[in-house]
Design an enzyme around this catalytic site. Sequence first.
Site, PDB file in Angstrom:
ATOM      1  N   ASP A 178       4.145  -2.576  11.272  1.00  0.00           N
ATOM      2  CA  ASP A 178       3.795  -2.007   9.965  1.00  0.00           C
ATOM      3  C   ASP A 178       2.804  -2.909   9.241  1.00  0.00           C
ATOM      4  O   ASP A 178       3.169  -3.960   8.715  1.00  0.00           O
ATOM      5  CB  ASP A 178       5.095  -1.836   9.148  1.00  0.00           C
ATOM      6  CG  ASP A 178       4.859  -1.155   7.803  1.00  0.00           C
ATOM      7  OD1 ASP A 178       3.684  -1.034   7.391  1.00  0.00           O
ATOM      8  OD2 ASP A 178       5.840  -0.747   7.164  1.00  0.00           O
ATOM      9  N   ASP A 233       9.348   7.048   0.228  1.00  0.00           N
ATOM     10  CA  ASP A 233       8.871   5.752   0.696  1.00  0.00           C
ATOM     11  C   ASP A 233       8.363   5.026  -0.549  1.00  0.00           C
ATOM     12  O   ASP A 233       7.309   5.357  -1.080  1.00  0.00           O
ATOM     13  CB  ASP A 233       7.753   5.969   1.723  1.00  0.00           C
ATOM     14  CG  ASP A 233       7.054   4.672   2.135  1.00  0.00           C
ATOM     15  OD1 ASP A 233       7.470   3.590   1.666  1.00  0.00           O
ATOM     16  OD2 ASP A 233       6.094   4.752   2.926  1.00  0.00           O
ATOM     17  N   LYS A 240       7.456  -4.092  -5.924  1.00  0.00           N
ATOM     18  CA  LYS A 240       8.424  -4.161  -4.820  1.00  0.00           C
ATOM     19  C   LYS A 240       8.654  -5.601  -4.354  1.00  0.00           C
ATOM     20  O   LYS A 240       9.726  -5.953  -3.887  1.00  0.00           O
ATOM     21  CB  LYS A 240       7.900  -3.309  -3.658  1.00  0.00           C
ATOM     22  CG  LYS A 240       8.847  -3.182  -2.485  1.00  0.00           C
ATOM     23  CD  LYS A 240       8.294  -2.168  -1.495  1.00  0.00           C
ATOM     24  CE  LYS A 240       9.111  -2.070  -0.234  1.00  0.00           C
ATOM     25  NZ  LYS A 240       8.558  -1.052   0.676  1.00  0.00           N
ATOM     26  N   GLU A 247      12.862   1.126   6.727  1.00  0.00           N
ATOM     27  CA  GLU A 247      11.572   1.772   6.997  1.00  0.00           C
ATOM     28  C   GLU A 247      11.331   1.980   8.495  1.00  0.00           C
ATOM     29  O   GLU A 247      10.926   3.073   8.905  1.00  0.00           O
ATOM     30  CB  GLU A 247      10.434   0.960   6.367  1.00  0.00           C
ATOM     31  CG  GLU A 247      10.424   1.121   4.838  1.00  0.00           C
ATOM     32  CD  GLU A 247       9.643   0.040   4.122  1.00  0.00           C
ATOM     33  OE1 GLU A 247       8.941  -0.749   4.788  1.00  0.00           O
ATOM     34  OE2 GLU A 247       9.750  -0.027   2.880  1.00  0.00           O
TER      35      GLU A 247
END
Length: 618
Positions: free
Chosen positions: A210, A23, A86, A186
């Site tokens: 999330d 992850d 990211k 994800e």
Amino acid sequence: MAKVSINLATGSLQKDEIIVGIDLGTTNSLVAFIDPDKNPKVINDAGKGVLVPSVVHFSEAGDITVGNEAKEYLITDPQNTVFSVKRLLGRSYNDIENYEDFFSYKVIDDNTESLVKIKVGDKFYTPIELSALILKELKERAEHALKTPVNRAVITVPAYFNDSQRQATRDAGKLAGLDVLRIVNEPTAASLAYGIGLNPDETKTIAVYDLGGGTFDVSILQIQNGIFEVLSTNGDTFLGGDDFDRAIIDYWIEKNQLDKSELIKNRELAQQLRLKAEESKKAFSHQSLVNEKIGDIWCTLDRNTFNELILTKVQQTIDCCRNALRDAGLTITDIDEVIMVGGSTRTALVKTMVAEFFERPVHDDLNPDEVVALGAAIQADILAGNRRDILLLDVTPLSLGIETMGGLMDVIIPRNSKVPTKAGRQYTTSIDGQANMKISVYQGERDLVKENRKLAEFDLKGIPGMPAGFPKVDINFLLNADGILKIQAMELRSGVKQEVEVTPTYGITDDQVEQMLMDSITHAQDDVSQRMLIEARTEGEQMVYTVERFLQKNGAYLEIAEISTTQQKVNTLKEVLSSGEKDLIHKTIDDLNEYTRPFAERLMDVAISTAMKGKSIE
Ligand code: AMP
């Protein structure tokens, strides 16, 4: 039991090579694997902790540190400490322009449409290189903890990542020395971690909520026959637990009547307050009051006040959930499961409000920081062939194809094809001696490429001189399981070939996909008639080209009158081509065809008789 095999060359036993699940997060990253008892487990190398902060520090001396150690430098050496990389992966400067203030390091670009770079000291790094440093750290930790080389991985990305961002993630993996077997969404991984979607017979619609430190996203997935389809995503890339911390700090500032601008200047105090705020937030999971002092500042807060402070932020996430449902064309009763991901879903108010909104209990048994990595490890195990009963597939939402003459879209992989998939077609040149062939790749449902989305363009160069129609150019599309498209073009007679992978500069949102599909339906009729007209026109242009070439080369075999009539008919066709009347174009083509056919036959006879005499024409 892990499988054991024997290396025939050395006679030694070798363990099956492990595939890890990674992850790669905005704030934290982690790596997981399937233990010998078949359970997914996160890796905690030598007690360094499971979470590796996604932070990289560059020292003056050129040392690079990653993780917790690097995080310390966020305060003391912000210019040389890169976080949230990211957010920059696969991005162009245009994409992030409005958020530049967010980054304390230097994000630069010489061309606003190309991908960004980061300047640290006098060196430039791409987000891919920086992500690779984080992945390398994870790889090393896994190797150290598992005492075996780790060369293969599954890496997760948000469902909303576009091809360019996915490709960048894959490249980062490669750079870190990892063979990236698959890029997985994800929410798909989170769902697998809860065992949802593992049974190919189940059909379910799930919501994955999330909420991390700095980002929020919600995805609605449909699982059917082992296919995970993302129906919609929504969220806010600048909303997360950090906002909760800030709300607490603002409250303390107000209660203690502090001057905010003074506080910002006192970095150390600001940092202490930030840490205390985060600590208090976490403490509300098991206590209802925080009452402490930093210097002479009272840090007092009770749980109810905390809930009031964060209410609007949590409400914002609920609004996103509502939008995601609407975009998926669903209502709350359609949702079968709700999964919680990200550290901030530990906040009690978040859980309550999400459960209330979806009118069902949420899945929160697994550690929300670990659930994505655990699911990635399960996916890795499936890919390793250890769970043969399961097949995970995705489908491509839009058709992929190339531009053919007249600007038409020639679909090679139709939408809704299961990926991975491979398809190809053969093309040829339209002009004599054509040495280059431009190959333009598009995505979309419309008949005209100009209405679709261009993904790539390249030239197949060096086709040896041949008459039009002679070269055989095979164009193959290979769409891998991550949704990354590889295009290969090869001229079969000469072996000239060219290959590209698509990394489009700009992404595409679900809304845009939906809009493109809608447009293709609304314009279906227009598109068909346009396509027919263009096809007629292209055929006419080809005819004009061929006949004119014929006259040039072989005029000697025709009567003067024949030449002038042919020329006249060619001119008529040229005029008719721009008339926009498909039937008239076809009629004129037929007429010219009819008139010139005997010439070709006559020429054939001449060619044959000449050949028989041992001579050749041209
Ligand atoms: P992530 O980006 O998923 O690693 O999430 C990190 C965020 O989760 C940070 O904002 C943390 O403060 C927050 N977090 C971690 N533990 C807790 C907790 N017990 N209660 C509330 N928030 C938490």
